[in-house]
Design a protein around this motif. Structure first.
Motif, PDB file in Angstrom:
ATOM      1  N   ASP A 199       0.808  -1.225   0.000  1.00 35.43           N
ATOM      2  CA  ASP A 199       0.000   0.000   0.000  1.00 35.43           C
ATOM      3  C   ASP A 199       0.840   1.273   0.000  1.00 35.43           C
ATOM      4  N   GLY A 200       2.167   1.138  -0.083  1.00 36.82           N
ATOM      5  CA  GLY A 200       3.031   2.305  -0.145  1.00 36.82           C
ATOM      6  C   GLY A 200       3.455   2.848   1.206  1.00 36.82           C
ATOM      7  N   ASN A 201       3.029   2.226   2.304  1.00 38.56           N
ATOM      8  CA  ASN A 201       3.339   2.715   3.652  1.00 38.56           C
ATOM      9  C   ASN A 201       4.368   1.794   4.292  1.00 38.56           C
ATOM     10  N   THR A 202       5.570   2.304   4.526  1.00 38.87           N
ATOM     11  CA  THR A 202       6.657   1.511   5.101  1.00 38.87           C
ATOM     12  C   THR A 202       6.780   1.699   6.606  1.00 38.87           C
ATOM     13  N   ASN A 203       5.829   2.368   7.237  1.00 41.71           N
ATOM     14  CA  ASN A 203       5.929   2.738   8.645  1.00 41.71           C
ATOM     15  C   ASN A 203       6.178   1.547   9.556  1.00 41.71           C
ATOM     16  N   GLY A 204       5.354   0.531   9.466  1.00 38.17           N
ATOM     17  CA  GLY A 204       5.563  -0.678  10.235  1.00 38.17           C
ATOM     18  C   GLY A 204       5.005  -0.676  11.644  1.00 38.17           C
ATOM     19  N   ARG A 205       4.380   0.408  12.070  1.00 42.60           N
ATOM     20  CA  ARG A 205       3.798   0.476  13.420  1.00 42.60           C
ATOM     21  C   ARG A 205       2.373  -0.071  13.395  1.00 42.60           C
ATOM     22  N   ILE A 206       1.994  -0.744  14.467  1.00 50.55           N
ATOM     23  CA  ILE A 206       0.658  -1.323  14.532  1.00 50.55           C
ATOM     24  C   ILE A 206      -0.423  -0.245  14.588  1.00 50.55           C
ATOM     25  N   ASN A 207      -0.097   0.943  15.122  1.00 51.23           N
ATOM     26  CA  ASN A 207      -1.098   1.998  15.272  1.00 51.23           C
ATOM     27  C   ASN A 207      -1.063   3.019  14.138  1.00 51.23           C
ATOM     28  N   VAL A 208      -0.493   2.641  12.994  1.00 51.61           N
ATOM     29  CA  VAL A 208      -0.543   3.518  11.825  1.00 51.61           C
ATOM     30  C   VAL A 208      -2.005   3.799  11.480  1.00 51.61           C
ATOM     31  N   GLN A 209      -2.323   5.036  11.190  1.00 50.79           N
ATOM     32  CA  GLN A 209      -3.678   5.468  10.809  1.00 50.79           C
ATOM     33  C   GLN A 209      -4.661   5.379  11.974  1.00 50.79           C
ATOM     34  N   LEU A 210      -4.128   5.386  13.206  1.00 49.19           N
ATOM     35  CA  LEU A 210      -4.991   5.302  14.379  1.00 49.19           C
ATOM     36  C   LEU A 210      -5.973   6.466  14.429  1.00 49.19           C
ATOM     37  N   TYR A 211      -5.524   7.662  14.007  1.00 46.86           N
ATOM     38  CA  TYR A 211      -6.392   8.838  14.083  1.00 46.86           C
ATOM     39  C   TYR A 211      -7.373   8.913  12.919  1.00 46.86           C
ATOM     40  N   GLN A 212      -7.259   7.963  11.996  1.00 48.09           N
ATOM     41  CA  GLN A 212      -8.220   7.891  10.900  1.00 48.09           C
ATOM     42  C   GLN A 212      -9.177   6.709  11.096  1.00 48.09           C
ATOM     43  N   ARG A 213      -9.227   6.185  12.313  1.00 46.59           N
ATOM     44  CA  ARG A 213     -10.079   5.031  12.580  1.00 46.59           C
ATOM     45  C   ARG A 213     -11.518   5.344  12.199  1.00 46.59           C
ATOM     46  N   GLY A 214     -12.176   4.394  11.644  1.00 46.95           N
ATOM     47  CA  GLY A 214     -13.529   4.589  11.149  1.00 46.95           C
ATOM     48  C   GLY A 214     -13.557   5.012   9.697  1.00 46.95           C
ATOM     49  N   LEU A 215     -12.435   5.551   9.217  1.00 47.06           N
ATOM     50  CA  LEU A 215     -12.322   5.962   7.818  1.00 47.06           C
ATOM     51  C   LEU A 215     -11.491   4.974   7.022  1.00 47.06           C
ATOM     52  N   VAL A 216     -10.376   4.536   7.603  1.00 47.25           N
ATOM     53  CA  VAL A 216      -9.512   3.543   6.970  1.00 47.25           C
ATOM     54  C   VAL A 216      -9.143   2.516   8.037  1.00 47.25           C
ATOM     55  N   PRO A 217      -8.794   1.289   7.625  1.00 43.32           N
ATOM     56  CA  PRO A 217      -8.397   0.281   8.604  1.00 43.32           C
ATOM     57  C   PRO A 217      -7.109   0.687   9.318  1.00 43.32           C
ATOM     58  N   VAL A 218      -7.052   0.476  10.620  1.00 45.32           N
ATOM     59  CA  VAL A 218      -5.851   0.771  11.392  1.00 45.32           C
ATOM     60  C   VAL A 218      -4.790  -0.270  11.060  1.00 45.32           C
ATOM     61  N   GLY A 219      -3.526   0.191  11.009  1.00 42.26           N
ATOM     62  CA  GLY A 219      -2.428  -0.713  10.695  1.00 42.26           C
ATOM     63  C   GLY A 219      -2.096  -0.706   9.217  1.00 42.26           C
ATOM     64  N   SER A 220      -0.853  -1.038   8.906  1.00 44.71           N
ATOM     65  CA  SER A 220      -0.435  -1.064   7.504  1.00 44.71           C
ATOM     66  C   SER A 220       0.652  -2.107   7.301  1.00 44.71           C
ATOM     67  N   PHE A 221       0.333  -3.329   7.650  1.00 46.99           N
ATOM     68  CA  PHE A 221       1.284  -4.418   7.436  1.00 46.99           C
ATOM     69  C   PHE A 221       0.508  -5.701   7.183  1.00 46.99           C
ATOM     70  N   SER A 222       1.170  -6.637   6.534  1.00 45.71           N
ATOM     71  CA  SER A 222       0.604  -7.969   6.327  1.00 45.71           C
ATOM     72  C   SER A 222       1.163  -8.909   7.381  1.00 45.71           C
ATOM     73  N   SER A 223       0.453  -9.984   7.656  1.00 40.99           N
ATOM     74  CA  SER A 223       0.970 -10.977   8.600  1.00 40.99           C
ATOM     75  C   SER A 223       0.307 -12.322   8.362  1.00 40.99           C
ATOM     76  N   THR A 224       1.129 -13.368   8.282  1.00 45.43           N
ATOM     77  CA  THR A 224       0.602 -14.729   8.283  1.00 45.43           C
ATOM     78  C   THR A 224       0.495 -15.200   9.730  1.00 45.43           C
ATOM     79  N   ASN A 225      -0.092 -16.359   9.914  1.00 40.07           N
ATOM     80  CA  ASN A 225      -0.013 -17.035  11.203  1.00 40.07           C
ATOM     81  C   ASN A 225       1.374 -17.653  11.363  1.00 40.07           C
TER      82      ASN A 225
END
Length: 223
Positions: A74-100
């Motif tokens: 998605d173009g976001n290299t931030n890596g923090r779990i709370n990325v986009q926290l202040y946009q909650r409700g507008l976009v999904p919080v977080g910007s990383f993929s994860s498998t089990n």
């Protein structure tokens, strides 16, 4: 421009074969073949991505975290779990993929067509612990980056490596970013696959390359 929501001007080149030398074509600019050749761009943004599984148990401050494979391109290299926290409700919080956590998990990219792949940057996530400099996630190690011109159809690492035309190993030291430079690799499919039991969790997978153009063979006929 999807980032700024502003209109952005850009040049468009049109290659017209056998154009007349009159009218609107009387003052055209003739480009050399090298000028019209494909240029480097971030080709991972347009890829189709899948992963062996998706961790659906991740939450932050009661927010469910979307860790689907698309979040790694998605173009976001931030890596923090709370990325986009202040946009909650507008976009999904977080910007990383994860498998089990599983045996030999994988993350696949289908670039859509054969590409010349020259640079790959894979960004790790970070752990929130209140420090000024947050530590990198410890799982980011012991995986292969594999490139092939045919799809990876088997889930085992041994089969994936046997199918690949190119392979690159990330060692056992976690870092913020793993980079592969000046590869000159040719392929359509890229697989990132872990060794043994682990998980693959990426802030971003960025591949820079260009369209592959089949070489043209010219044969001079002599009478």
């Amino acid at each position: 421009n999807r980032r700024t929501y502003q209109y952005t001007k850009f040049p468009v080149r049109v290659n017209i074969l056998n154009a007349p030398a009159s009218g609107v074509y009387s003052s055209v600019k003739l480009e050399t073949p090298s000028a019209l050749a494909p240029k480097h761009q971030i080709i991972s943004r347009f890829a189709t991505v899948t992963q062996s599984s998706t961790d659906t148990s991740i939450t932050h401050e009661s927010e469910d975290i979307d860790a689907s494979p698309e979040k790694a391109i998605d173009g976001n290299t931030n890596g923090r779990i709370n990325v986009q926290l202040y946009q909650r409700g507008l976009v999904p919080v977080g910007s990383f993929s994860s498998t089990n956590i599983e045996n030999e998990p994988w993350f696949d990219l289908d670039l859509g067509e054969l590409k010349v792949i020259d640079f790959i940057d894979i960004w790790n996530t970070v752990e929130l612990n209140g420090s000024d400099i947050e530590p990198v996630s410890s799982h980011f190690k012991d995986f292969y980056v594999l490139i092939s011109d045919v799809p990876f159809i088997d889930s085992s690492l041994a089969s994936s490596r046997a199918l690949a035309d190119y392979e690159y190993l990330k060692n056992s030291t976690p870092v913020r970013k793993f980079s592969l430079n000046n590869l000159g690799a040719l392929g359509r499919y890229v697989r990132i696959q872990a060794i043994g039991y682990n998980k693959l969790k990426f802030a971003e997978v960025e591949i820079i390359g260009k369209k592959y153009v089949e070489p043209t063979l010219y044969i001079e006929k002599k009478d």
